[in-house]
Design a protein around this motif. Structure first.
Motif, PDB file in Angstrom:
ATOM      1  N   GLN A 102       0.852  -1.178   0.000  1.00 43.65           N
ATOM      2  CA  GLN A 102       0.000   0.000   0.000  1.00 43.65           C
ATOM      3  C   GLN A 102       0.892   1.234   0.000  1.00 43.65           C
ATOM      4  O   GLN A 102       1.769   1.371   0.856  1.00 43.65           O
ATOM      5  N   TYR A 103       0.687   2.143  -0.947  1.00 45.67           N
ATOM      6  CA  TYR A 103       1.564   3.311  -1.052  1.00 45.67           C
ATOM      7  C   TYR A 103       1.449   4.188   0.187  1.00 45.67           C
ATOM      8  O   TYR A 103       0.372   4.634   0.568  1.00 45.67           O
ATOM      9  N   ASN A 104       2.565   4.392   0.826  1.00 44.39           N
ATOM     10  CA  ASN A 104       2.684   5.301   1.963  1.00 44.39           C
ATOM     11  C   ASN A 104       4.178   5.555   2.142  1.00 44.39           C
ATOM     12  O   ASN A 104       4.912   4.647   2.559  1.00 44.39           O
ATOM     13  N   PRO A 105       4.660   6.748   1.819  1.00 43.15           N
ATOM     14  CA  PRO A 105       6.108   7.010   1.834  1.00 43.15           C
ATOM     15  C   PRO A 105       6.807   6.706   3.155  1.00 43.15           C
ATOM     16  O   PRO A 105       7.964   6.321   3.161  1.00 43.15           O
ATOM     17  N   LEU A 107       5.533   4.480   5.743  1.00 42.83           N
ATOM     18  CA  LEU A 107       5.315   3.117   6.236  1.00 42.83           C
ATOM     19  C   LEU A 107       5.735   2.029   5.255  1.00 42.83           C
ATOM     20  O   LEU A 107       6.216   0.975   5.675  1.00 42.83           O
ATOM     21  N   GLN A 108       5.534   2.264   3.973  1.00 39.26           N
ATOM     22  CA  GLN A 108       5.761   1.203   2.993  1.00 39.26           C
ATOM     23  C   GLN A 108       7.178   0.630   3.028  1.00 39.26           C
ATOM     24  O   GLN A 108       7.334  -0.593   3.069  1.00 39.26           O
ATOM     25  N   PRO A 109       8.237   1.450   3.044  1.00 36.76           N
ATOM     26  CA  PRO A 109       9.587   0.859   3.088  1.00 36.76           C
ATOM     27  C   PRO A 109       9.807   0.001   4.337  1.00 36.76           C
ATOM     28  O   PRO A 109      10.373  -1.091   4.255  1.00 36.76           O
ATOM     29  N   ARG A 110       9.340   0.460   5.466  1.00 34.78           N
ATOM     30  CA  ARG A 110       9.501  -0.297   6.711  1.00 34.78           C
ATOM     31  C   ARG A 110       8.710  -1.600   6.660  1.00 34.78           C
ATOM     32  O   ARG A 110       9.186  -2.651   7.086  1.00 34.78           O
ATOM     33  N   ALA A 111       7.497  -1.529   6.123  1.00 29.51           N
ATOM     34  CA  ALA A 111       6.665  -2.731   6.019  1.00 29.51           C
ATOM     35  C   ALA A 111       7.281  -3.745   5.059  1.00 29.51           C
ATOM     36  O   ALA A 111       7.198  -4.956   5.299  1.00 29.51           O
ATOM     37  N   LEU A 112       7.899  -3.275   3.988  1.00 27.97           N
ATOM     38  CA  LEU A 112       8.564  -4.193   3.055  1.00 27.97           C
ATOM     39  C   LEU A 112       9.695  -4.947   3.747  1.00 27.97           C
ATOM     40  O   LEU A 112       9.840  -6.160   3.573  1.00 27.97           O
ATOM     41  N   VAL A 113      10.483  -4.236   4.537  1.00 27.91           N
ATOM     42  CA  VAL A 113      11.586  -4.882   5.257  1.00 27.91           C
ATOM     43  C   VAL A 113      11.036  -5.903   6.247  1.00 27.91           C
ATOM     44  O   VAL A 113      11.501  -7.050   6.301  1.00 27.91           O
ATOM     45  N   VAL A 114      10.039  -5.517   7.012  1.00 27.99           N
ATOM     46  CA  VAL A 114       9.449  -6.432   7.992  1.00 27.99           C
ATOM     47  C   VAL A 114       8.842  -7.644   7.283  1.00 27.99           C
ATOM     48  O   VAL A 114       9.064  -8.790   7.698  1.00 27.99           O
ATOM     49  N   PHE A 115       8.098  -7.408   6.208  1.00 28.00           N
ATOM     50  CA  PHE A 115       7.489  -8.513   5.454  1.00 28.00           C
ATOM     51  C   PHE A 115       8.569  -9.485   4.974  1.00 28.00           C
ATOM     52  O   PHE A 115       8.415 -10.698   5.092  1.00 28.00           O
ATOM     53  N   GLY A 116       9.662  -8.956   4.463  1.00 25.84           N
ATOM     54  CA  GLY A 116      10.754  -9.812   4.006  1.00 25.84           C
ATOM     55  C   GLY A 116      11.374 -10.624   5.130  1.00 25.84           C
ATOM     56  O   GLY A 116      11.696 -11.799   4.952  1.00 25.84           O
ATOM     57  N   CYS A 117      11.521 -10.016   6.282  1.00 27.88           N
ATOM     58  CA  CYS A 117      12.162 -10.684   7.424  1.00 27.88           C
ATOM     59  C   CYS A 117      11.301 -11.767   8.059  1.00 27.88           C
ATOM     60  O   CYS A 117      11.820 -12.780   8.515  1.00 27.88           O
ATOM     61  N   ILE A 118       9.989 -11.561   8.125  1.00 28.29           N
ATOM     62  CA  ILE A 118       9.144 -12.473   8.899  1.00 28.29           C
ATOM     63  C   ILE A 118       8.389 -13.501   8.063  1.00 28.29           C
ATOM     64  O   ILE A 118       7.842 -14.450   8.617  1.00 28.29           O
ATOM     65  N   SER A 119       8.364 -13.332   6.745  1.00 30.57           N
ATOM     66  CA  SER A 119       7.595 -14.257   5.907  1.00 30.57           C
ATOM     67  C   SER A 119       8.220 -15.639   5.902  1.00 30.57           C
ATOM     68  O   SER A 119       9.434 -15.795   5.805  1.00 30.57           O
ATOM     69  N   LYS A 120       7.360 -16.633   5.985  1.00 33.51           N
ATOM     70  CA  LYS A 120       7.796 -18.030   5.949  1.00 33.51           C
ATOM     71  C   LYS A 120       7.523 -18.647   4.586  1.00 33.51           C
ATOM     72  O   LYS A 120       7.996 -19.728   4.270  1.00 33.51           O
ATOM     73  N   ILE A 133       7.082  -2.288  -7.243  1.00 34.10           N
ATOM     74  CA  ILE A 133       7.412  -1.195  -6.314  1.00 34.10           C
ATOM     75  C   ILE A 133       8.845  -0.730  -6.566  1.00 34.10           C
ATOM     76  O   ILE A 133       9.122   0.471  -6.607  1.00 34.10           O
ATOM     77  N   LEU A 134       9.763  -1.677  -6.754  1.00 35.27           N
ATOM     78  CA  LEU A 134      11.155  -1.350  -7.066  1.00 35.27           C
ATOM     79  C   LEU A 134      11.231  -0.544  -8.359  1.00 35.27           C
ATOM     80  O   LEU A 134      11.932   0.472  -8.433  1.00 35.27           O
TER      81      LEU A 134
END
Length: 170
Positions: A102-105, A107-120, A133-134
């Protein structure tokens, strides 16, 4: 008591000790204090010398967020072993994914990092979304290289893709 195993208690003790070390203050963006409690519990009522402009907020690096997220994930996974019906990680992953796409200057970058770290697990569709997005971040940088938000977004997508790539089918 939900946290019944000795192993879980040990993980929690070690994590608490680690988060209390001054080197971790930097990861939380509060390295310029002697104690985290000074900032966490400071209020204008108790400390008249504190004004909104007197404490300069430090920037929170995405690599710091990556480290903090991995530490919190370790704590969560230790606790989840003792709680069979626990859905904390599923809920966290769902929220991270929601904000990552979801576009949000801010929150989005932080959420991408968290999503990458915690996804199984990750789908090809999710990877496509991250690559889009990239692409948008790269386009924005080409229009104006001084665009800080685009640079942060690019960094976040690279971190997320790096974390998610091992989860893909060969």
């Amino acid at each position: 008591n939900c946290f019944s195993t000795e192993e879980t208690k040990q993980v929690l003790r070690l994590s608490l000790t680690e988060f209390s070390l001054p080197k971790f203050y930097l990861l939380f963006g509060i390295s310029k204090v002697k104690s985290a409690a000074v900032i966490a519990f400071r209020s204008s009522y108790r400390d008249r010398s504190f004004s909104p402009g007197s404490y300069e907020r430090e920037t929170f690096a995405l690599t710091s967020l990556e480290t903090v997220t991995e530490a919190l994930l370790e704590i969560m996974e230790a606790c989840m072993r003792d709680i069979p019906t626990c859905k904390w990680l599923d809920q966290w992953t769902e929220l991270a994914q929601k904000f990552a796409f979801q576009y949000n200057p801010s929150l989005q970058p932080r959420a991408l990092v968290v999503f990458g770290c915690i996804s199984k697990r990750v789908s090809h569709g999710q990877i496509k979304q991250i690559i889009r997005i990239l692409s948008k971040g790269l386009e924005s940088c080409l229009k104006g290289p001084d665009n800080y938000n685009s640079q942060v977004l690019i960094e976040a997508t690279v971190i997320a893709l790096t974390k998610l790539q091992p989860l893909l089918n060969k």
